[in-house]
Design a protein around this motif. Structure first.
Motif, PDB file in Angstrom:
ATOM      1  N   LEU A  40       0.803  -1.105  -0.045  1.00  0.00           N
ATOM      2  CA  LEU A  40       0.191  -0.024   0.102  1.00  0.00           C
ATOM      3  C   LEU A  40       0.849   1.308   0.000  1.00  0.00           C
ATOM      4  O   LEU A  40       1.698   1.165   0.758  1.00  0.00           O
ATOM      5  CB  LEU A  40      -0.761  -0.155   1.185  1.00  0.00           C
ATOM      6  CG  LEU A  40      -1.484   1.111   1.570  1.00  0.00           C
ATOM      7  CD1 LEU A  40      -2.542   1.672   0.879  1.00  0.00           C
ATOM      8  CD2 LEU A  40      -1.948   1.327   3.148  1.00  0.00           C
ATOM      9  N   ILE A  41       0.506   2.173  -0.941  1.00  0.00           N
ATOM     10  CA  ILE A  41       1.260   3.351  -0.812  1.00  0.00           C
ATOM     11  C   ILE A  41       0.108   4.576  -0.134  1.00  0.00           C
ATOM     12  O   ILE A  41      -0.869   4.678  -0.820  1.00  0.00           O
ATOM     13  CB  ILE A  41       1.846   3.803  -2.235  1.00  0.00           C
ATOM     14  CG1 ILE A  41       2.825   2.800  -2.520  1.00  0.00           C
ATOM     15  CG2 ILE A  41       2.466   5.331  -2.154  1.00  0.00           C
ATOM     16  CD1 ILE A  41       3.367   3.438  -3.793  1.00  0.00           C
ATOM     17  N   ARG A  42       0.364   5.032   0.735  1.00  0.00           N
ATOM     18  CA  ARG A  42      -0.485   6.062   1.400  1.00  0.00           C
ATOM     19  C   ARG A  42       0.297   7.396   1.627  1.00  0.00           C
ATOM     20  O   ARG A  42       1.527   7.328   1.651  1.00  0.00           O
ATOM     21  CB  ARG A  42      -1.029   5.399   2.956  1.00  0.00           C
ATOM     22  CG  ARG A  42       0.230   5.226   3.777  1.00  0.00           C
ATOM     23  CD  ARG A  42      -0.552   4.813   5.148  1.00  0.00           C
ATOM     24  NE  ARG A  42       0.287   4.347   6.203  1.00  0.00           N
ATOM     25  CZ  ARG A  42       1.346   5.276   6.809  1.00  0.00           C
ATOM     26  NH1 ARG A  42       1.481   6.214   6.610  1.00  0.00           N
ATOM     27  NH2 ARG A  42       2.041   4.708   7.716  1.00  0.00           N
ATOM     28  N   VAL A  75       4.801  10.298   0.607  1.00  0.00           N
ATOM     29  CA  VAL A  75       4.112   9.331   0.615  1.00  0.00           C
ATOM     30  C   VAL A  75       5.045   8.081   1.222  1.00  0.00           C
ATOM     31  O   VAL A  75       6.344   7.906   1.457  1.00  0.00           O
ATOM     32  CB  VAL A  75       3.575   8.743  -0.890  1.00  0.00           C
ATOM     33  CG1 VAL A  75       2.731   9.509  -1.308  1.00  0.00           C
ATOM     34  CG2 VAL A  75       4.847   8.390  -1.762  1.00  0.00           C
ATOM     35  N   VAL A  76       4.213   7.074   1.783  1.00  0.00           N
ATOM     36  CA  VAL A  76       4.832   6.008   2.454  1.00  0.00           C
ATOM     37  C   VAL A  76       4.555   4.580   1.845  1.00  0.00           C
ATOM     38  O   VAL A  76       3.177   4.457   1.723  1.00  0.00           O
ATOM     39  CB  VAL A  76       4.702   5.954   3.901  1.00  0.00           C
ATOM     40  CG1 VAL A  76       5.083   4.840   4.817  1.00  0.00           C
ATOM     41  CG2 VAL A  76       5.101   7.372   4.676  1.00  0.00           C
ATOM     42  N   ALA A  77       5.280   3.823   1.637  1.00  0.00           N
ATOM     43  CA  ALA A  77       5.156   2.408   1.082  1.00  0.00           C
ATOM     44  C   ALA A  77       4.882   1.508   2.383  1.00  0.00           C
ATOM     45  O   ALA A  77       5.831   1.559   3.169  1.00  0.00           O
ATOM     46  CB  ALA A  77       5.925   1.901   0.117  1.00  0.00           C
ATOM     47  N   PHE A  97       9.782   5.221   1.256  1.00  0.00           N
ATOM     48  CA  PHE A  97       9.158   6.705   1.292  1.00  0.00           C
ATOM     49  C   PHE A  97       9.769   7.608   0.192  1.00  0.00           C
ATOM     50  O   PHE A  97      10.766   7.312  -0.178  1.00  0.00           O
ATOM     51  CB  PHE A  97       9.213   7.262   2.853  1.00  0.00           C
ATOM     52  CG  PHE A  97      10.474   7.771   3.283  1.00  0.00           C
ATOM     53  CD1 PHE A  97      10.634   9.079   3.053  1.00  0.00           C
ATOM     54  CD2 PHE A  97      11.567   6.786   3.706  1.00  0.00           C
ATOM     55  CE1 PHE A  97      12.111   9.595   3.490  1.00  0.00           C
ATOM     56  CE2 PHE A  97      12.661   7.361   4.070  1.00  0.00           C
ATOM     57  CZ  PHE A  97      12.978   8.988   3.914  1.00  0.00           C
ATOM     58  N   GLY A  98       8.824   8.467   0.151  1.00  0.00           N
ATOM     59  CA  GLY A  98       9.566   9.562  -0.604  1.00  0.00           C
ATOM     60  C   GLY A  98       8.491  10.900  -0.628  1.00  0.00           C
ATOM     61  O   GLY A  98       7.469  10.877  -0.118  1.00  0.00           O
ATOM     62  N   ASP A  99       9.248  12.036  -1.152  1.00  0.00           N
ATOM     63  CA  ASP A  99       8.586  13.333  -1.071  1.00  0.00           C
ATOM     64  C   ASP A  99       8.887  14.070  -2.275  1.00  0.00           C
ATOM     65  O   ASP A  99      10.178  13.907  -2.610  1.00  0.00           O
ATOM     66  CB  ASP A  99       8.672  13.939   0.192  1.00  0.00           C
ATOM     67  CG  ASP A  99       9.977  14.410   0.533  1.00  0.00           C
ATOM     68  OD1 ASP A  99      10.137  15.729   0.528  1.00  0.00           O
ATOM     69  OD2 ASP A  99      11.080  13.664   0.430  1.00  0.00           O
TER      70      ASP A  99
END
Length: 150
Positions: A2-4, A58-60, A69-71
């Protein structure tokens, strides 16, 4: 998987993931001295949280474990993209990057890619604008200013 969107409660775990990823995955391309100034282990969590909240972050998550994660900011600067050492090569960075790139309406996306990440970004259509030397505490680290037209 899930990516949230990022949540405040993720901050400490992301800081640990960042530190561990830099010190394992990037160890093939950087010296121990370089790794130690890049990821010191002394994160200012309040400052980091503020930055992640100001960007689209976002966080995987896989089975309740944060695996990446990334931004990206509103101007198309992709700041962080890190994947847990045990989850490398499983398409997580691609999924996170897809989500980040789709979140902004800009002509181009830019990033400062490490030696380790450069090939990943090239495979996504990014081109190198220039090689850079970033100096932290007297230690130089190589990275690349890269961009991708949208």
């Amino acid at each position: 998987m899930l990516i949230r969107e990022y949540q405040l409660s993720d901050c400490k775990e992301l800081a640990e993931l960042f530190y561990n990823t830099v010190h394992t995955v990037n160890a093939k391309d950087y010296t121990i001295e370089q790794l130690n100034v890049w990821a010191t282990g002394q994160m200012e969590l309040e400052k980091w949280n503020r930055s992640l909240q100001e960007h689209y972050s976002v966080v995987a998550v896989d089975k309740e474990v944060i695996v990446g994660f990334g931004d990206i900011d509103q101007w198309g600067y992709l700041d962080h993209l890190y994947v847990h050492v045990d989850y490398q090569g499983k398409g997580i960075a691609t999924a996170i990057c897809d989500k980040l790139e789709q979140a902004v309406d800009v002509e181009k996306i830019t990033t400062h890619a490490s030696i380790t990440a450069k090939r990943f970004f090239e495979s996504r259509g990014y081109s190198t604008v220039k090689e850079r030397q970033v100096v932290r505490n007297g230690i130089a680290l190589t990275n690349y200013l890269m961009e991708k037209k949208q």
